[in-house]
Write a protein that holds these residues in place. Structure first.
Motif, mmCIF file in Angstrom:
data_model
loop_
_atom_site.group_PDB
_atom_site.id
_atom_site.type_symbol
_atom_site.label_atom_id
_atom_site.label_comp_id
_atom_site.label_asym_id
_atom_site.label_seq_id
_atom_site.Cartn_x
_atom_site.Cartn_y
_atom_site.Cartn_z
ATOM 1 N N SER A 31 5.609 -20.007 51.903
ATOM 2 C CA SER A 31 4.737 -18.925 51.458
ATOM 3 C C SER A 31 3.395 -18.992 52.178
ATOM 4 C CB SER A 31 4.518 -19.006 49.949
ATOM 5 O OG SER A 31 3.716 -17.929 49.509
ATOM 6 N N TYR A 43 5.049 -15.548 48.406
ATOM 7 C CA TYR A 43 5.890 -15.534 47.206
ATOM 8 C C TYR A 43 5.564 -16.741 46.348
ATOM 9 C CZ TYR A 43 8.396 -18.854 50.139
ATOM 10 O OH TYR A 43 8.703 -19.922 50.941
ATOM 11 N N TYR A 80 6.588 -12.660 42.179
ATOM 12 C CA TYR A 80 6.310 -11.742 43.283
ATOM 13 C C TYR A 80 6.910 -12.266 44.575
ATOM 14 C CZ TYR A 80 2.568 -15.068 44.357
ATOM 15 O OH TYR A 80 1.861 -16.205 44.645
ATOM 16 N N THR A 82 6.224 -10.777 48.562
ATOM 17 C CA THR A 82 5.536 -9.713 49.291
ATOM 18 C C THR A 82 5.422 -10.001 50.784
ATOM 19 O OG1 THR A 82 3.339 -10.676 48.979
ATOM 20 C CG2 THR A 82 4.087 -9.155 47.294
ATOM 21 N N GLU A 84 2.483 -9.266 53.365
ATOM 22 C CA GLU A 84 1.060 -8.905 53.246
ATOM 23 C C GLU A 84 0.379 -8.868 54.593
ATOM 24 O OE1 GLU A 84 -1.787 -10.488 50.066
ATOM 25 O OE2 GLU A 84 -2.427 -11.570 51.881
ATOM 26 N N ARG A 86 -3.683 -8.091 56.186
ATOM 27 C CA ARG A 86 -5.081 -7.992 55.779
ATOM 28 C C ARG A 86 -5.884 -7.282 56.866
ATOM 29 N NH1 ARG A 86 -6.220 -13.905 53.002
ATOM 30 N NH2 ARG A 86 -4.493 -13.750 51.512
ATOM 31 N N GLU A 116 1.131 -2.242 47.208
ATOM 32 C CA GLU A 116 -0.149 -2.507 46.563
ATOM 33 C C GLU A 116 -1.204 -2.636 47.648
ATOM 34 O OE1 GLU A 116 -0.670 -5.292 43.056
ATOM 35 O OE2 GLU A 116 -1.606 -6.471 44.657
ATOM 36 N N GLN A 135 -1.292 0.817 43.358
ATOM 37 C CA GLN A 135 -0.117 0.052 42.941
ATOM 38 C C GLN A 135 0.942 1.073 42.559
ATOM 39 O OE1 GLN A 135 -0.749 -2.796 39.781
ATOM 40 N NE2 GLN A 135 0.759 -4.131 40.710
ATOM 41 N N LYS A 170 -6.271 -5.913 51.443
ATOM 42 C CA LYS A 170 -4.908 -6.453 51.508
ATOM 43 C C LYS A 170 -3.904 -5.327 51.294
ATOM 44 C CE LYS A 170 -6.332 -10.886 49.507
ATOM 45 N NZ LYS A 170 -6.124 -11.816 48.386
ATOM 46 N N ARG A 172 0.075 -4.872 50.642
ATOM 47 C CA ARG A 172 1.249 -5.652 50.251
ATOM 48 C C ARG A 172 2.454 -4.737 50.052
ATOM 49 N NH1 ARG A 172 -2.617 -8.044 46.056
ATOM 50 N NH2 ARG A 172 -3.447 -9.863 47.102
ATOM 51 N N LYS A 174 5.969 -4.928 48.402
ATOM 52 C CA LYS A 174 6.555 -5.815 47.390
ATOM 53 C C LYS A 174 8.072 -5.671 47.381
ATOM 54 C CE LYS A 174 3.044 -6.126 44.041
ATOM 55 N NZ LYS A 174 2.608 -5.741 42.711
#
Length: 182
Positions: A31, A43, A80, A82, A84, A86, A116, A135, A170, A172, A174
């Motif tokens: 992760s 995760y 979760y 995801t 991601e 940034r 998200e 979200q 961020k 994400r 999901k």
């Protein structure tokens, strides 16, 4: 030109997953590991067996490559899972409206996924928790479909930024936790 007039943020590239700095397939990455350049697999819980890999195209949408998260053995205890990315600097799109769009598909119709977007004011910043701007859930199907989400980005006035220069927005994508999917 305002920030909302841009087709994409130069930091994010074109979104066609053409640039994979450290390889094009990652089996059971830890992760937080960068998979596609600028994208991390994040995760919790026991991960099960999975690979994040470059998916070759061409796709009907014109992209030459995509990203596939192939969860062959379900994990357990996850809340979760995801992908991601940034965008540097929380003031990006400050007090404006932004649109996130991408294409998604799944091997099984009705695979429940989500998106998200959150502001993070950096280590030591306030608020210390992510400020969720968007979200939403969606079902991915076997047909590649474009997903479009528009959201407001509030003013960063009266916020305190952390001293580590790690503030960001961020993004994400999901994935469903504790199930196998592709």
């Amino acid at each position: 030109m305002t920030q909302t007039d841009r087709d994409y943020d130069p930091m994010m590239g074109t979104g066609s997953f053409d640039i994979w700095r450290d390889g094009t397939s990652f089996a059971n990455p830890v992760s937080g590991t960068f998979v596609a350049t600028l994208f991390r697999a994040i995760y919790d819980g026991l991960p099960g067996t999975f690979a994040v890999e470059q998916a070759g195209g061409p796709f009907t949408v014109g992209a030459t490559n995509g990203l596939r998260w192939n969860q062959t053995v379900a994990g357990s205890g996850s809340t979760y899972r995801t992908l991601e990315a940034r965008i540097e600097d929380t003031t990006t799109f400050n007090n404006d409206t932004a649109t996130l769009s991408f294409y998604a598909s799944a091997e099984a119709n009705g695979t429940l996924c989500g998106v998200e977007v959150a502001q993070f004011f950096g280590s030591g910043g306030t608020p210390s928790a992510d400020v969720v701007l968007l979200q939403d859930g969606f079902c991915a199907n076997q047909t590649i479909r474009r997903k479009v989400f528009t959201f407001a980005v509030p003013s960063t006035q009266a916020k305190t930024f952390g001293a580590n220069f790690d503030d960001c927005i961020k993004i994400r994508i999901k994935y469903p936790p504790n199930v196998a999917f592709n």
